[in-house]
Scaffold this active site. Structure first.
Site, PDB file in Angstrom:
ATOM      1  CB  SER A 192      -0.935   0.006   1.215  1.00 38.02           C
ATOM      2  OG  SER A 192      -0.196   0.183   2.424  1.00 38.02           O
ATOM      3  CG  ASP A 244      -4.247   0.120  12.754  1.00 38.24           C
ATOM      4  OD1 ASP A 244      -4.748  -0.874  13.325  1.00 38.24           O
ATOM      5  OD2 ASP A 244      -4.420   0.364  11.549  1.00 38.24           O
ATOM      6  CE  LYS A 310      -9.858   1.801   1.722  1.00 40.97           C
ATOM      7  NZ  LYS A 310      -8.578   1.544   1.050  1.00 40.97           N
TER       8      LYS A 310
END
Length: 368
Positions: A192, A244, A310
């Site tokens: 990514s 995260d 997205k």
């Protein structure tokens, strides 16, 4: 008939077509679409021939989300003989125009890729012939040498068929077919990383990197694990707060440039107002991400934001348009000047990358 040919990611021809048709209509220019499904090609056939160049002058390519590259046709499909293809192309082209560069292009599918070697071999004698005819400038290798010049595009449908056209150097991608070829860094923990690398290359002008992408800046990465996007910030010398619940790559933690907070990216708020970059590639509903990004900017939690939205399985163009409008409405409500661009980048898949920054003071910034 004059057409605008657009390159996009295979499978996104409908979105690319809908977008160019809508933007052209805003400028009172009309035509019909021919979609090359799963080839990454869209033909927008214009009712008025003069509208091809006119639209390219009026509409910045950077305002199109799904188009990687585009050009206006100057010939219909040309049938090429098995011998002396160069002569057939130069005769069809004539010498009325002069171009600063040549792009040999093809569809972005397996058939198209099989033409890449053919195009590389043909490009050398074709460039020589075009220079001899004074159709291609003597430099003719880099459109950056003449930003006001025109680029000659040769779209090969096969070894026997080609369409010729032009784009404006100041309003087209510097890459063949709009595709940058980036090398995956072996030190990155995730592929990514190429998304953010391409995003910085695409959205931030190189002559502004020393001010906007420089060592010593503070950055926040929401949804950071395992660290593909964090890697791009670290390699540019930034200090990163990674948010995260997942684990970060040990190699990044060992740099001393990363602080990892295990928490929800939607709940984190920086204690100090010294963050320049916010980046975010969370797998979340795009509406939530769009709202969060606008809030960070309006509250002065960051100066610039780079994030992915997205895409759904259906209604992709409408969804991303709605999400961008959500951000615009939030900025307009607070009467701020802003910069907002979105692009379906080469290394994106079912998402688009968005860059946003305020050009006026953050109205909701807390007083320190």
């Amino acid at each position: 008939m004059t057409s605008i040919v657009l390159f996009c990611r295979p499978g996104f021809e409908k979105e690319c077509g809908a977008e160019i048709q809508e933007k052209a209509a805003w400028n009172e220019m009309y035509g019909y679409l021919e979609l090359k499904i799963n080839q990454g090609l869209v033909f927008f056939h214009l009712h008025e021939s003069a509208h091809g160049e006119a639209l390219m002058n009026k509409l910045p390519l950077k305002r199109l989300i799904f188009a990687r590259q585009w050009f206006v046709t100057v010939t219909d499909k040309i049938d090429l003989p098995d011998y002396n293809r160069v002569e057939a192309i130069t005769e069809a082209l004539g010498n009325d125009w002069q171009y600063s560069d040549l792009r040999m292009e093809m569809a972005d599918d397996n058939d198209g890729k099989s033409l890449s070697k053919f195009c590389r071999k043909l490009s050398v004698p074709l460039r020589q012939a075009l220079r001899k005819n004074k159709v291609l400038t003597q430099k003719g290798n880099n459109s950056a040498d003449d930003p006001e010049g025109a680029i000659l595009h040769a779209l090969f449908l096969s070894g026997q068929e080609v369409i010729l056209g032009f784009s404006l150097a100041r309003n087209s991608s510097p890459h063949v077919m709009g595709i940058p070829r980036l090398k995956f860094p072996s030190a990155s923990p995730s592929r990514s990383t190429l998304k953010l690398d391409e995003a910085f290359l695409h959205f931030i002008p190189r002559d502004e990197w020393d001010e906007r992408l420089t060592s010593g800046m503070n950055a926040v990465d929401l949804g950071s694990a395992p660290g593909g996007w964090t890697y791009q910030l670290v390699r540019r010398g930034m200090m990163v707060t990674a948010i995260d619940n997942g684990l970060m790559a040990e190699s990044l933690m060992e740099t001393g440039q990363v602080k990892h907070k295990m928490m929800d990216g939607f709940k984190y708020v920086p204690l100090k107002q010294n963050v320049y970059w916010l980046v975010c590639d969370m797998i979340e509903k795009p509406q939530r991400v769009a709202k969060l990004m606008s809030e960070w900017l309006l509250h002065g939690h960051c100066k610039e934001a780079m994030f992915n939205l997205k895409l759904p399985m259906k209604g992709r163009y409408q969804q991303v348009t709605n999400d961008l409008q959500t951000i615009k409405d939030a900025f307009t409500k607070h009467n701020v000047k802003y910069e907002l661009y979105a692009k379906h980048l080469y290394y994106d898949r079912e998402e688009v990358t968005v860059h946003a920054r305020l050009l006026s003071p953050a109205p909701l910034r807390a007083k320190e």
